[in-house]
Scaffold this motif. Structure first.
Motif, PDB file in Angstrom:
ATOM      1  N   SER A 130       0.864  -1.186   0.000  1.00 18.16           N
ATOM      2  CA  SER A 130       0.000   0.000   0.000  1.00 18.16           C
ATOM      3  C   SER A 130       0.891   1.222   0.000  1.00 18.16           C
ATOM      4  N   SER A 131       0.499   2.171  -0.824  1.00 17.25           N
ATOM      5  CA  SER A 131       1.265   3.399  -0.918  1.00 17.25           C
ATOM      6  C   SER A 131       1.054   4.217   0.347  1.00 17.25           C
ATOM      7  N   SER A 132       2.102   4.871   0.752  1.00 15.33           N
ATOM      8  CA  SER A 132       1.960   5.687   1.948  1.00 15.33           C
ATOM      9  C   SER A 132       1.144   6.937   1.670  1.00 15.33           C
ATOM     10  N   TYR A 133       0.945   7.252   0.368  1.00 13.60           N
ATOM     11  CA  TYR A 133       0.176   8.431   0.045  1.00 13.60           C
ATOM     12  C   TYR A 133      -1.309   8.140  -0.148  1.00 13.60           C
ATOM     13  N   SER A 134      -1.696   6.868  -0.135  1.00 12.20           N
ATOM     14  CA  SER A 134      -3.089   6.540  -0.360  1.00 12.20           C
ATOM     15  C   SER A 134      -3.857   6.750   0.939  1.00 12.20           C
ATOM     16  N   ASN A 135      -5.171   6.984   0.764  1.00 11.76           N
ATOM     17  CA  ASN A 135      -6.041   7.151   1.916  1.00 11.76           C
ATOM     18  C   ASN A 135      -6.217   5.815   2.612  1.00 11.76           C
ATOM     19  N   PRO A 136      -6.462   5.872   3.906  1.00 14.32           N
ATOM     20  CA  PRO A 136      -6.721   4.609   4.600  1.00 14.32           C
ATOM     21  C   PRO A 136      -7.994   4.001   4.041  1.00 14.32           C
ATOM     22  N   PRO A 137      -8.098   2.689   4.060  1.00 15.59           N
ATOM     23  CA  PRO A 137      -9.292   2.045   3.502  1.00 15.59           C
ATOM     24  C   PRO A 137     -10.524   2.403   4.318  1.00 15.59           C
ATOM     25  N   CYS A 138     -11.635   2.515   3.612  1.00 11.57           N
ATOM     26  CA  CYS A 138     -12.896   2.821   4.279  1.00 11.57           C
ATOM     27  C   CYS A 138     -13.336   1.585   5.065  1.00 11.57           C
ATOM     28  N   LYS A 176      -9.017  -3.843  -1.610  1.00  9.60           N
ATOM     29  CA  LYS A 176      -8.328  -2.571  -1.756  1.00  9.60           C
ATOM     30  C   LYS A 176      -9.357  -1.458  -1.926  1.00  9.60           C
ATOM     31  N   CYS A 177      -9.135  -0.408  -1.182  1.00  9.68           N
ATOM     32  CA  CYS A 177     -10.060   0.715  -1.256  1.00  9.68           C
ATOM     33  C   CYS A 177      -9.587   1.649  -2.363  1.00  9.68           C
TER      34      CYS A 177
END
Lengths: 167, 282
Positions: free
Chosen positions: A3-11, A20-21
């Motif tokens: 998971s990218s550190s820039y992606s939002n946390p999963p809903c 994957k969100c």
């Protein structure tokens, strides 16, 4: 898949479904990760696919309200598997009918006073319910506004519903 | 898929799923073949598997009610896709609020009518009693020429008797009016509502309080009216009180007045007449 550190946390939905969100996740705006139980209830009662279809049928600006109503109904159904939120509707409809009858009775007393008659106390409480009243009519609450709500849940109709959607 | 051999057709659920409707089909009793729209609504909201899951978690005796609520909820969602049953609940809350406000206003209006009616009755009774007393005086009691002004001036020392006459009226009226409110209270207690300061129960319990005061005061009439001890009027009062309870208030007051007039001395008669000529309106 890291998971990218820039992606939002999963809903909460994707967390529960263990997927994957994605950025265009339809659940993400309405099921924040801080409220996991909200999606758990909705998924348990309605199912994620059904909720997804329902949200797609609704305009985007109305989706939050739709999700909140689904969450409310799901929680009610979890607490009361037999009646769900319909139990509350039944109680409220009865209360409306009772208030309407009392209002009719009191208005009748006022009419008597207006004609200088002393209202006679009825022999039993049931006599008040014998008066003609406007209560109890299916869908009669909003006739003026043209928005007719479903008929009385209290009408016992064990044979089932007709296709118009009313009891 | 219809079954061969003239067997009953598949239920709407099995028809939709294109599968054989077995005799033990859980949904068959609740989704007859001719109610496809109802099943579609339920399937759209819940899904067949979720409905079956709910039914299996319940006792078989609860299946009918559960399915009824599921179908109702699905139909409402079909009609109101955004708010569903929550919209119905909010609307009902709003209806209840409107009705309670209207009911409160109507009760206030009814109270005003009742008080006005009560005052009118009191004035009529007092005027008729005053006429009776005056006619009795004219029949040979030899009153002074300025008798009438004397009656009007004797206000303060006889405030208790004055209020006593209103107490004689109030118990009967209060009982009648309390019975009216108690009817409403009874109707409320039969159907319990959630606690609410604006509920009809709270409103009516508040309305009961003003009516209780005259009743409480009327019970103390023996202590605050030694006047009647001296004239040995207690018996006639008790008889007249029974009359109030049974007959019309106007006639009983008239009879009571006549009995009281016969038992009093002259100066005490004037006091009693002054009492009845004055109106005490709370």
């Amino acid at each position: 898949m890291a998971s990218s550190s820039y992606s939002n946390p999963p809903c909460a939905a994707c967390k529960c479904l263990r997927r994957k969100c994605l950025p265009d996740c339809i659940f993400a705006p309405y099921f924040p990760p801080e409220e996991p139980q909200k999606f758990i209830n909705v998924h348990k009662i309605f199912g994620a696919s059904n909720v997804s279809k329902l949200l797609n049928d609704v305009a985007p600006h109305q989706r939050e309200d739709a999700v909140n109503s689904l969450a409310y109904e799901a929680e009610a159904r979890v607490k009361d598997p037999v009646y769900g939120c319909v139990g509350a509707i039944s109680v409220l409809q009865r209360q409306v009918m009772r208030l309407q009858k009392e209002l009719d009775a009191t208005n009748a007393d006022i009419v008597r006073y207006a004609y200088n008659e002393m209202p006679q106390p009825p022999p039993a409480a049931a006599s008040h319910y014998g008066r003609r009243s406007t209560a109890g009519h299916a869908g009669s609450f909003d006739q003026n506004s043209g928005f007719c709500y479903p008929s009385q849940w209290n009408n016992n109709d064990p044979s089932g519903d007709n296709e118009s959607g009313s009891l | 898929m219809t079954l061969k051999g003239g067997a009953t057709s598949a239920c709407a659920a099995c028809k939709y799923q294109r599968r054989k409707c077995i005799p033990e089909c859980l949904l068959a009793p609740y989704f007859p073949a001719d109610q496809t729209k109802v099943f579609q609504n339920a399937h759209k909201l819940f899904g067949v598997s979720n409905i079956v899951k709910i039914l299996k978690s319940l006792d078989p005796s609860q299946h009918a009610e559960a399915m009824r609520s599921i179908k109702y909820q699905a139909n409402v969602r079909d009609r109101f896709p955004v708010y569903g049953c929550l919209g119905v609940i909010r609307h009902l809350y709003y209806q209840i609020q409107l009705l309670e406000e209207e009911f409160h206003a109507v009760l206030t209006q009814l109270e005003m009518y009742r008080q006005h009616h009560h005052q009118q009755q009191q004035q009529q009774q007092i005027s008729s009693m005053a006429d009776d007393v005056i006619s009795q005086l004219e029949l040979g009691m030899a009153p002074p020429t300025n008798a009438l002004p004397l009656f009007n001036q004797m206000t303060q020392p006889y405030a208790m008797q004055n209020s006593y006459s209103s107490y004689m009226d109030s118990p009967k009226d209060s009982v009648e009016n309390n019975s009216l409110w108690i009817q409403h209270l009874f109707l409320d207690t039969n159907n319990h509502t959630t606690s609410n300061n604006d509920s009809p129960i709270a409103i009516q319990s508040q309305l009961l309080l003003p009516n209780s005061e005259p009743l409480a005061d009327a019970q103390d009439y023996d202590e605050i009216h030694p006047f009647f001890d001296s004239i040995d009027d207690r018996q006639s009062y008790i008889e007249s009180k029974d009359a109030y309870d049974s007959t019309s208030s106007e006639e009983s007051l008239k009879d009571a007045t006549e009995s009281m007039v016969e038992n009093v001395a002259d100066n005490e008669l004037k006091s009693a007449a002054a009492c009845f000529s004055l109106t005490s309106v709370n």
